[in-house]
Design a protein around this motif. Structure first.
Motif, PDB file in Angstrom:
ATOM      1  N   MET A  24      58.682 -12.824  11.142  1.00 46.80           N
ATOM      2  CA  MET A  24      57.967 -14.088  11.367  1.00 46.80           C
ATOM      3  C   MET A  24      58.480 -14.726  12.654  1.00 46.80           C
ATOM      4  O   MET A  24      59.677 -14.741  12.901  1.00 46.80           O
ATOM      5  CB  MET A  24      58.192 -15.038  10.187  1.00 46.80           C
ATOM      6  CG  MET A  24      57.735 -14.488   8.851  1.00 46.80           C
ATOM      7  SD  MET A  24      58.324 -15.499   7.443  1.00 46.80           S
ATOM      8  CE  MET A  24      60.075 -15.098   7.447  1.00 46.80           C
ATOM      9  N   LYS A  25      57.564 -15.248  13.468  1.00 48.24           N
ATOM     10  CA  LYS A  25      57.927 -15.908  14.718  1.00 48.24           C
ATOM     11  C   LYS A  25      57.455 -17.363  14.687  1.00 48.24           C
ATOM     12  O   LYS A  25      56.347 -17.651  14.236  1.00 48.24           O
ATOM     13  CB  LYS A  25      57.310 -15.189  15.917  1.00 48.24           C
ATOM     14  CG  LYS A  25      57.830 -13.774  16.116  1.00 48.24           C
ATOM     15  CD  LYS A  25      57.232 -13.138  17.362  1.00 48.24           C
ATOM     16  CE  LYS A  25      57.768 -11.718  17.556  1.00 48.24           C
ATOM     17  NZ  LYS A  25      57.227 -11.096  18.798  1.00 48.24           N
ATOM     18  N   PHE A  26      58.307 -18.260  15.215  1.00 49.28           N
ATOM     19  CA  PHE A  26      58.023 -19.691  15.189  1.00 49.28           C
ATOM     20  C   PHE A  26      58.218 -20.300  16.574  1.00 49.28           C
ATOM     21  O   PHE A  26      59.167 -19.962  17.282  1.00 49.28           O
ATOM     22  CB  PHE A  26      58.965 -20.395  14.209  1.00 49.28           C
ATOM     23  CG  PHE A  26      58.899 -19.879  12.796  1.00 49.28           C
ATOM     24  CD1 PHE A  26      58.093 -20.495  11.848  1.00 49.28           C
ATOM     25  CD2 PHE A  26      59.644 -18.778  12.417  1.00 49.28           C
ATOM     26  CE1 PHE A  26      58.035 -20.019  10.545  1.00 49.28           C
ATOM     27  CE2 PHE A  26      59.591 -18.286  11.111  1.00 49.28           C
ATOM     28  CZ  PHE A  26      58.786 -18.909  10.178  1.00 49.28           C
ATOM     29  N   SER A  27      57.314 -21.212  16.950  1.00 52.12           N
ATOM     30  CA  SER A  27      57.425 -21.948  18.208  1.00 52.12           C
ATOM     31  C   SER A  27      57.199 -23.431  17.952  1.00 52.12           C
ATOM     32  O   SER A  27      56.561 -23.818  16.972  1.00 52.12           O
ATOM     33  CB  SER A  27      56.391 -21.454  19.224  1.00 52.12           C
ATOM     34  OG  SER A  27      56.640 -20.123  19.601  1.00 52.12           O
ATOM     35  N   HIS A  28      57.743 -24.237  18.856  1.00 51.86           N
ATOM     36  CA  HIS A  28      57.547 -25.690  18.783  1.00 51.86           C
ATOM     37  C   HIS A  28      56.566 -26.089  19.875  1.00 51.86           C
ATOM     38  O   HIS A  28      56.753 -25.737  21.044  1.00 51.86           O
ATOM     39  CB  HIS A  28      58.879 -26.399  18.988  1.00 51.86           C
ATOM     40  CG  HIS A  28      58.880 -27.842  18.581  1.00 51.86           C
ATOM     41  ND1 HIS A  28      58.087 -28.784  19.207  1.00 51.86           N
ATOM     42  CD2 HIS A  28      59.555 -28.497  17.604  1.00 51.86           C
ATOM     43  CE1 HIS A  28      58.288 -29.956  18.634  1.00 51.86           C
ATOM     44  NE2 HIS A  28      59.164 -29.814  17.658  1.00 51.86           N
ATOM     45  N   PRO A  29      55.505 -26.812  19.547  1.00 55.37           N
ATOM     46  CA  PRO A  29      54.482 -27.140  20.560  1.00 55.37           C
ATOM     47  C   PRO A  29      54.994 -27.996  21.706  1.00 55.37           C
ATOM     48  O   PRO A  29      54.392 -28.013  22.781  1.00 55.37           O
ATOM     49  CB  PRO A  29      53.408 -27.874  19.748  1.00 55.37           C
ATOM     50  CG  PRO A  29      54.119 -28.395  18.544  1.00 55.37           C
ATOM     51  CD  PRO A  29      55.165 -27.374  18.228  1.00 55.37           C
ATOM     52  N   ASP A  30      56.100 -28.707  21.524  1.00 55.43           N
ATOM     53  CA  ASP A  30      56.582 -29.630  22.547  1.00 55.43           C
ATOM     54  C   ASP A  30      57.870 -29.182  23.222  1.00 55.43           C
ATOM     55  O   ASP A  30      58.495 -29.949  23.941  1.00 55.43           O
ATOM     56  CB  ASP A  30      56.802 -31.021  21.936  1.00 55.43           C
ATOM     57  CG  ASP A  30      55.516 -31.639  21.413  1.00 55.43           C
ATOM     58  OD1 ASP A  30      54.461 -31.390  22.026  1.00 55.43           O
ATOM     59  OD2 ASP A  30      55.562 -32.340  20.396  1.00 55.43           O
ATOM     60  N   LYS A  33      56.251 -24.160  14.272  1.00 48.37           N
ATOM     61  CA  LYS A  33      55.075 -23.620  13.611  1.00 48.37           C
ATOM     62  C   LYS A  33      55.073 -22.087  13.626  1.00 48.37           C
ATOM     63  O   LYS A  33      55.506 -21.461  14.588  1.00 48.37           O
ATOM     64  CB  LYS A  33      53.796 -24.130  14.303  1.00 48.37           C
ATOM     65  CG  LYS A  33      53.750 -25.651  14.462  1.00 48.37           C
ATOM     66  CD  LYS A  33      53.810 -26.369  13.118  1.00 48.37           C
ATOM     67  CE  LYS A  33      53.745 -27.880  13.298  1.00 48.37           C
ATOM     68  NZ  LYS A  33      53.842 -28.592  11.996  1.00 48.37           N
ATOM     69  N   LEU A  34      54.545 -21.502  12.573  1.00 48.11           N
ATOM     70  CA  LEU A  34      54.397 -20.053  12.502  1.00 48.11           C
ATOM     71  C   LEU A  34      53.333 -19.608  13.493  1.00 48.11           C
ATOM     72  O   LEU A  34      52.190 -20.062  13.437  1.00 48.11           O
ATOM     73  CB  LEU A  34      54.010 -19.631  11.087  1.00 48.11           C
ATOM     74  CG  LEU A  34      53.827 -18.123  10.858  1.00 48.11           C
ATOM     75  CD1 LEU A  34      55.178 -17.408  10.932  1.00 48.11           C
ATOM     76  CD2 LEU A  34      53.169 -17.863   9.503  1.00 48.11           C
TER      77      LEU A  34
END
Length: 273
Positions: A84-90, A62-63
């Motif tokens: 732009m930075k993205f992370s995964h919640p899990d 997710k952004l």
């Protein structure tokens, strides 16, 4: 207790802050460009940032942040450099006491005006101090190419390759947590880091090195390489310590922020051996 890091999933209490498209448009309007700047030639291959967001979103990433250098020129607002930075919640890094040490990220620097190449890096968002730490290692792939080489589909494949190698970075951080630095090594690390902000080759003063090494919170007081790296990074970027008789200013330019982080990671790698 000795800390370690591992790739972990499924922590419902550790949610990421997803950036809305409305906020992204406000912070980085060039994300929404549907084509390149009119000044560019037909050889330029346009890489849509919006399509990259959609591609990563489909993979669960997710952004979480978007930034763009401010400019009074309308053309740069529409087509300029943006990050732009993205992370995964899990997916996150977890120490052996159950605490959250950090979270892997993908960082993409794009430009539709022909001023910078497309750049895709891995990064780690450290939850304890909420500062972005760029990862660039010899065995952790990164991409920096001009917009004449790759199609959108090929760029998507590069992003997928980056995601598959994130666990390499987690393993590396695990080693840094177990690498204790002596006082001499800490000062040597700080001196190399401080050189990134000095305008000359002068030898830094001891008070300057102490300012760079100062821990801003109790969580950063351990003297392993990971925590030394984090507190030096935060001080170098945020300023507030004494530099050449004056208070060091914060680094405000997002491009300079990213480049300094990359160089700091390379410095830390030398101390990990």
């Amino acid at each position: 207790m000795t800390q370690s890091a591992s790739l972990s999933t499924g922590n419902a209490n550790n949610q990421i802050a997803v950036m809305s498209m409305e906020t992204a448009r406000e912070k980085a309007p060039a994300i929404f460009a549907t084509g390149p700047s009119p000044r560019l030639s037909k050889d330029y291959k346009f890489t849509s940032s919006l399509q990259l967001i959609e591609h990563l979103d489909a993979a669960g990433w997710k952004l979480t942040d978007a930034r763009q250098s401010k400019s009074n020129k309308d053309v740069y607002a529409k087509y300029g450099t943006h990050i732009m930075k993205f992370s995964h919640p899990d997916i996150y890094m977890k120490d052996d006491r159950g605490g959250i040490e950090g979270r892997p990220q993908i960082v993409i620097c794009n430009d539709h005006h022909g001023n910078r190449p497309l750049q895709i890096e891995a990064a780690c968002f450290r939850l304890v101090c909420s500062n972005g730490l760029m990862i660039k290692t010899r065995d952790f792939a990164s991409t920096k190419e001009r917009h004449i080489k790759y199609t959108q589909e090929q760029v998507n494949k590069i992003v997928d390759d980056q995601l598959s190698k994130i666990e390499t970075a987690v393993t590396k951080i695990n080693g840094w947590l177990g690498r204790q630095l002596s006082s001499k090594e800490q000062f040597a690390f700080a001196a190399e880091a401080l050189a990134l902000r000095l305008n000359s080759d002068r030898v830094p003063e001891q008070y300057e090195l102490l300012g760079v090494l100062e821990a801003r919170r109790s969580e950063d007081k351990p003297n392993d390489l990971w925590h030394i790296f984090n507190r030096v990074e935060e001080n170098i970027i945020k300023g507030g310590w004494e530099l050449n008789g004056r208070t060091a200013r914060a680094i405000q330019n997002p491009i300079a922020d990213m480049e300094i982080n990359l160089k700091l990671w390379e410095i830390a790698e030398k101390f990990s051996n």
